[in-house]
Design an enzyme around this catalytic site. Structure first.
Site, PDB file in Angstrom:
ATOM      1  N   SER A   1       0.827  -1.196   0.000  1.00 43.60           N
ATOM      2  CA  SER A   1       0.000   0.000   0.000  1.00 43.60           C
ATOM      3  C   SER A   1       0.870   1.258   0.000  1.00 43.60           C
ATOM      4  O   SER A   1       1.761   1.376  -0.850  1.00 43.60           O
ATOM      5  CB  SER A   1      -0.943  -0.074   1.209  1.00 43.60           C
ATOM      6  OG  SER A   1      -1.893   0.937   1.198  1.00 43.60           O
TER       7      SER A   1
ATOM      8  N   ASP B   1      -9.543  -3.791  -5.586  1.00 41.81           N
ATOM      9  CA  ASP B   1      -8.813  -2.716  -4.904  1.00 41.81           C
ATOM     10  C   ASP B   1      -8.734  -1.506  -5.829  1.00 41.81           C
ATOM     11  O   ASP B   1      -8.401  -1.652  -7.017  1.00 41.81           O
ATOM     12  CB  ASP B   1      -7.402  -3.218  -4.552  1.00 41.81           C
ATOM     13  CG  ASP B   1      -6.573  -2.191  -3.779  1.00 41.81           C
ATOM     14  OD1 ASP B   1      -7.103  -1.121  -3.405  1.00 41.81           O
ATOM     15  OD2 ASP B   1      -5.386  -2.469  -3.563  1.00 41.81           O
TER      16      ASP B   1
ATOM     17  N   HIS C   1      -7.632  -5.043  -0.635  1.00 38.87           N
ATOM     18  CA  HIS C   1      -6.441  -4.237  -0.389  1.00 38.87           C
ATOM     19  C   HIS C   1      -5.540  -4.787   0.724  1.00 38.87           C
ATOM     20  O   HIS C   1      -4.323  -4.703   0.631  1.00 38.87           O
ATOM     21  CB  HIS C   1      -6.862  -2.805  -0.049  1.00 38.87           C
ATOM     22  CG  HIS C   1      -5.719  -1.864   0.094  1.00 38.87           C
ATOM     23  ND1 HIS C   1      -4.904  -1.523  -0.963  1.00 38.87           N
ATOM     24  CD2 HIS C   1      -5.224  -1.202   1.174  1.00 38.87           C
ATOM     25  CE1 HIS C   1      -3.963  -0.694  -0.531  1.00 38.87           C
ATOM     26  NE2 HIS C   1      -4.139  -0.480   0.751  1.00 38.87           N
TER      27      HIS C   1
END
Ligand code: D8F
Length: 316
Positions: free
Chosen positions: A159, A257, A287
């Site tokens: 991320s 995502d 995610h």
């Protein structure tokens, strides 16, 4: 509007989590509550055994910062993967990514050095970026002091941490090393905007979902990149950057995502620039898949596959 055909591909194991996150509380949680909620996704007792875990400190750009070394069982020296946790630059810490780092250590057979970089909104851009690059430099210089092989350094993150890993790889190339064996970017944030291109904005919309919405993304990004000129920093334009000479890379987006398309775009950009690239899209995954493998077993094979491939690159 999220695309129902994409959402219909969600692995059913995550349906209850989607339902839970779809309920918006009347009063928005405080930053501390949000950070605690992120931690609460982790099991109370660690499930994945590694040889040894040691805490240490290194001199960050504005004072000492914590790192945690996950060391495999067996005889070293081991390759070193410097790891940056996710959480949109605002949340996440060494504990929220304990399972991720254990899995990576065990399956890659490498030391994982997890970095406790400074968070926003207390510490806006470029605090996290500078902390992470300082950590990478320190790992390169000091690897042998913690059982590492200084000739085999890599970077990884998920991320916002995947974004930081790509950033550090680019900066290491431009700014005096260390030389890197491999890059692993899990569900990376590649395009920081505003502005987003129409294509990226539209692509995010189709995968908008309760776990990480487009609006959530924008809020996190705005809280970190506080100065309007930050977002146009050329150092953040990964898709426009000269990425030739980056180390062999694994890009591991999740299918469900908002960051899926930019992950794929990053992989294509690396590939067309001559970087050996493995694109591993985790089908049906969300995610956070790589940090919840202990509570959502359907995520495990995807994480294990990427971690083993990273180990191969680190030893290659
Ligand atoms: C919530 C995580 C998990 C929210 C329940 C989060 C972001 C992720 C924000 C980026 C990535 C920004 N980014 O949101 O992590 O810019 O890469």
């Amino acid at each position: 509007m999220p695309d129902q055909n994409i959402l219909s591909r969600l692995n059913p194991e995550f349906a209850p989590l989607f339902a839970q996150f779809a309920v918006v509380p009347e009063t928005p949680p405080t930053m501390e509550e949000t950070r605690a909620m992120y931690r609460a996704l982790q099991p109370t007792t660690p499930q994945i055994a590694v040889g040894e875990i040691r805490e240490a400190e290194f001199p960050g750009p504005s004072g000492p910062l914590k790192v945690r070394h996950y060391i495999p069982a067996g005889k070293g020296p081991f390759p070193v993967i410097v790891h940056f946790h996710g959480g949109g630059f605002l949340i996440g810490d060494l504990d929220t990514h304990d399972a991720q780092c254990r899995l990576l250590c065990r399956e890659a057979g490498c030391i994982v050095m997890a970095v406790d970089y400074r968070l926003a909104p207390e510490h806006p851009y470029p605090a996290a970026h500078d902390d992470c690059f300082a950590a990478l430099r320190w790992a390169g210089a000091k690897a042998t002091t913690f059982g590492g092989d200084a000739g085999r350094i890599g970077v990884a993150g998920d991320s916002a941490g995947g974004h930081l890993a790509i950033y550090c790889a680019l900066r290491a190339k431009k700014d005096g090393g260390p030389a890197l064996k491999a890059l692993l970017a899990i569900v990376p944030g590649v395009v920081m905007g505003p502005p987003l291109t129409d294509e990226i904005a539209a692509g995010r919309e189709t995968r908008d979902n309760p776990l990480l919405s487009c609006e959530g993304m924008d809020n996190f990004v705005a809280a970190y990149f506080q100065d309007p000129s930050d977002a146009s920093d050329p150092a953040l334009n990964f898709l426009g950057a000269d990425v030739s000479g980056l180390p062999p890379s694994i890009i591991a987006p999740a299918e469900i995502d908002v960051l899926h398309d930019e992950g794929v775009a990053m992989a294509r950009h690396l590939e067309s620039s001559g970087v050996p690239t493995q694109l591993m899209v985790a089908e049906g995954m969300v995610h956070i898949y790589f940090s919840v493998t202990e509570t959502f077993p359907s995520a495990r094979p995807f994480a294990v596959k990427a971690a083993r491939a990273m180990g191969e690159l680190m030893r290659g």
